[in-house]
Design an enzyme around this catalytic site. Structure first.
Site, PDB file in Angstrom:
ATOM      1  N   GLY A 140      -6.989 -34.918  13.699  1.00 44.49           N
ATOM      2  CA  GLY A 140      -6.702 -33.654  14.354  1.00 44.49           C
ATOM      3  C   GLY A 140      -5.235 -33.279  14.428  1.00 44.49           C
ATOM      4  O   GLY A 140      -4.457 -33.536  13.506  1.00 44.49           O
ATOM      5  N   SER A 141      -4.849 -32.702  15.558  1.00 42.41           N
ATOM      6  CA  SER A 141      -3.525 -32.089  15.693  1.00 42.41           C
ATOM      7  C   SER A 141      -2.366 -33.067  15.714  1.00 42.41           C
ATOM      8  O   SER A 141      -1.206 -32.653  15.733  1.00 42.41           O
ATOM      9  CB  SER A 141      -3.495 -31.233  16.961  1.00 42.41           C
ATOM     10  N   THR A 142      -2.647 -34.381  15.714  1.00 43.88           N
ATOM     11  CA  THR A 142      -1.543 -35.340  15.575  1.00 43.88           C
ATOM     12  C   THR A 142      -0.859 -35.180  14.224  1.00 43.88           C
ATOM     13  O   THR A 142       0.256 -35.670  14.034  1.00 43.88           O
ATOM     14  CB  THR A 142      -2.040 -36.794  15.744  1.00 43.88           C
ATOM     15  N   LEU A 143      -1.521 -34.489  13.272  1.00 42.08           N
ATOM     16  CA  LEU A 143      -0.907 -34.241  11.959  1.00 42.08           C
ATOM     17  C   LEU A 143       0.086 -33.085  11.999  1.00 42.08           C
ATOM     18  O   LEU A 143       0.901 -32.934  11.066  1.00 42.08           O
ATOM     19  CB  LEU A 143      -1.992 -33.943  10.924  1.00 42.08           C
ATOM     20  N   LYS A 144       0.078 -32.264  13.025  1.00 36.11           N
ATOM     21  CA  LYS A 144       0.950 -31.076  13.061  1.00 36.11           C
ATOM     22  C   LYS A 144       2.445 -31.420  13.028  1.00 36.11           C
ATOM     23  O   LYS A 144       3.211 -30.771  12.306  1.00 36.11           O
ATOM     24  CB  LYS A 144       0.613 -30.209  14.277  1.00 36.11           C
TER      25      LYS A 144
END
Length: 563
Positions: free
Chosen positions: A282-286
């Site tokens: 999820g958004s940990t890749l942002k």
């Protein structure tokens, strides 16, 4: 003359009886000598029997092969060898098989009598009866005095901490051979060689020191156990790394097992999720997407992105979970976890550059670590427009938590991608095999963005006062029957601390959590983020990091362009 006849007869009878008595004595002595000779010959035969050196394909000397002790970075024992008695028989020496079966069956009621008789009734020189007994059992069996029954001392692996470091240490089998974790890794290298050469038998090997800090490991294990109960989750995992050296200081994956009873590792769900599990994170890749865009030079920290409406890809529309429906600055894209803004950052640098960056920060293949239990990430070689868009915010690609941690460490340590290790390593050795993946300016900007999110965004529950934590939440819908599920979530929090001088990075994962209570939520900030905060509060002092509430430390993180 006739008067003397009776006397002569009596003397003759006496002589006759004396001769008979002497003959009987001689016969008795001869028989006794024959009996003693037979017994003596049998004893000599038994004493000269050579016990087979090989049993079940393994040389007997190797049965007592030892393993090196495994110690944490402070010298605390994680795995040691202890000597235990194991029971064997030499069937060719057993005089009365029935008697032996009766006596041993009384000591081991669960032992199959038919199997025991077949083991004892033969001409072999060595057969196992029972491995790894207690000293009390050995004493009782010795008192039975059964010929042909004896003991050999074997090295048995003992893990003083039980489950605490299960997925790091792994386990050994009954022959003291590594079958999982670091135990197996060591057998694939020097330990097996030393045992083959005979240097690991009946003696101690040099202990192997690990990078693990048992105090931190124990604290993480306790907090993740609490998370399973508190959030009624099906699994939880965590890993912490020194960002300057790549040393892993703690790694936990629950549910786990007790290495002292390794069969438990085969139960469902007891995999090492940090290295052998791959997930959409999820958004940990942002922040990784932001780092790629900023380092390309095609995006600036001062840039703004229009997030007034969803991004359209044919029939697909991608919007924001908490839509602001306005233009967002780049820091706001991270702070509000905007999918729209992240997609537009990625598009500004191009999907090809973005895909290449994922390779550059170690997202392809399997994680680099000494553990045998690893899996390959799942990322398409080439992204379509929509594929690149979803990947930019962590959907449509699966990686291991350790790969995410390794990338985060590079984002905050000045841009050096350092392979993680479970063995001690200093900064010089780490840099010798590192790779520069972003420049220092980009790293400074990412540290600011992560700290901003911990102060004002979704990471507030993960930032105990004074420890200058920075990080990013990730709430990913799990795929069930080929579709994303609304109620089955995998929640992640990736962090680093202290952000003014980063030393450690950590990833915490909570699988399918429920709300703690009616006032709480079920997204990552409420569970993975909260667990992160509790762990850091416990372990930071152990690691020599003291609280500092000086606001100037945070002010110094703000890039010059934004001051």
């Amino acid at each position: 003359m006739h008067e003397n006849t009776p006397s002569i007869a009596i003397d003759g009878a006496r002589k006759s009886r004396g001769h008979m008595t002497k003959s009987r004595i001689r016969l008795t002595i001869a028989i006794a000598m024959v009996v003693f000779a037979v017994v003596a010959i049998r004893l000599v035969m038994l004493a000269t029997v050579q016990v087979d050196d090989v049993t079940l394909g393994q040389a007997r000397p190797a049965l007592t092969a030892t393993r090196p002790a495994l110690l944490d970075r402070n010298g605390s024992p994680l795995a040691i060898d202890i000597q235990v008695p194991s029971l064997f028989a030499e069937p060719r020496r057993i005089i009365d098989v029935d008697e032996a079966v009766e006596a041993l069956s009384a000591e081991f009621p669960t032992m199959d009598r038919k199997w025991l008789r077949e083991r004892l009734d033969g001409d072999e020189g060595f057969v196992w009866l029972k491995r790894e007994l207690t000293p009390q059992q050995k004493e009782r069996i010795l008192r039975l005095g059964i010929p042909g029954i004896d003991f050999v001392s074997e090295s048995r692996r003992f893990y003083p901490g039980g489950n605490v470091a299960a997925h790091i240490l792994g386990a050994v089998n009954v022959d003291n051979v590594g079958i999982a974790g670091l135990e197996r890794h060591l057998d694939q290298r020097e330990v097996a060689l030393l045992q083959d050469l005979g240097f690991a038998r009946d003696r101690s090997l040099q202990p192997v020191e690990l990078s693990i800090d048992l105090r931190v490991q124990h604290a993480m294990h306790r907090e993740l156990e609490d998370a399973l109960t508190r959030y009624q989750a099906i699994a939880a995992a965590g890993v912490m790394m020194n960002v300057q050296t790549g040393e892993i200081v703690a790694l936990v994956s629950l549910p786990d097992f007790d290495p002292n009873m390794p069969a438990g590792a085969l139960e469902e769900g007891r995999i090492n999720r940090i290295t052998a599990g791959k997930f959409e994170l999820g958004s940990t890749l942002k922040p990784i997407t932001a780092a790629a865009a900023l380092d390309s030079g095609l995006v600036q920290i001062t840039d703004e992105f229009d997030a007034t409406k969803p991004v359209q890809f044919g029939r697909f529309r991608i919007g924001d979970f908490h839509a602001k429906k306005r233009v967002l600055s780049l820091p706001e894209v991270i702070k509000y976890s905007s999918n729209i803004g992240t997609i537009k950052m990625m598009q500004a640098m191009g999907k090809e550059r973005f895909r290449a960056f994922l390779t550059n920060v170690g997202m392809d293949g399997s994680p680099v670590i000494e553990l045998p239990e690893k899996t390959q990430s799942q990322i398409k070689d080439k992204f379509s427009e929509v594929g690149a868009a979803t990947a930019s915010f962590g959907h449509g690609l699966s990686i291991t938590p350790l790969q995410l941690l390794t990338a985060y460490a590079a984002l905050v340590n000045g841009g050096d991608l350092i392979a993680p290790t479970l063995l001690p390593r200093d900064r010089i050795a780490a840099l010798a095999n590192s790779k520069k993946v972003i420049n220092e300016r980009t790293s400074d900007q990412i540290r600011y963005l992560l700290r901003l999110n911990a102060i004002e965004g979704s990471g507030r529950k993960a930032a105990p006062d004074g420890y200058r934590v920075g990080g990013k939440t990730g709430t990913a819908e799990k795929v069930v029957d080929g579709k994303y599920s609304d109620d089955k979530l995998l929640n992640v929090f990736a962090s680093a601390f202290p952000m003014d001088a980063p030393q450690y990075a950590m990833v915490i994962l909570v699988d399918e959590p429920k709300k703690e209570d009616e006032r709480s939520g079920h997204t990552a900030a409420w569970n993975a983020g909260a667990v992160t905060g509790r762990i850091i509060e416990r372990v930071a002092p152990m690691l020599g990091i003291v609280p500092n509430l000086d606001p100037e430390l945070d002010a110094q993180l703000v890039p010059v362009e934004l001051r």
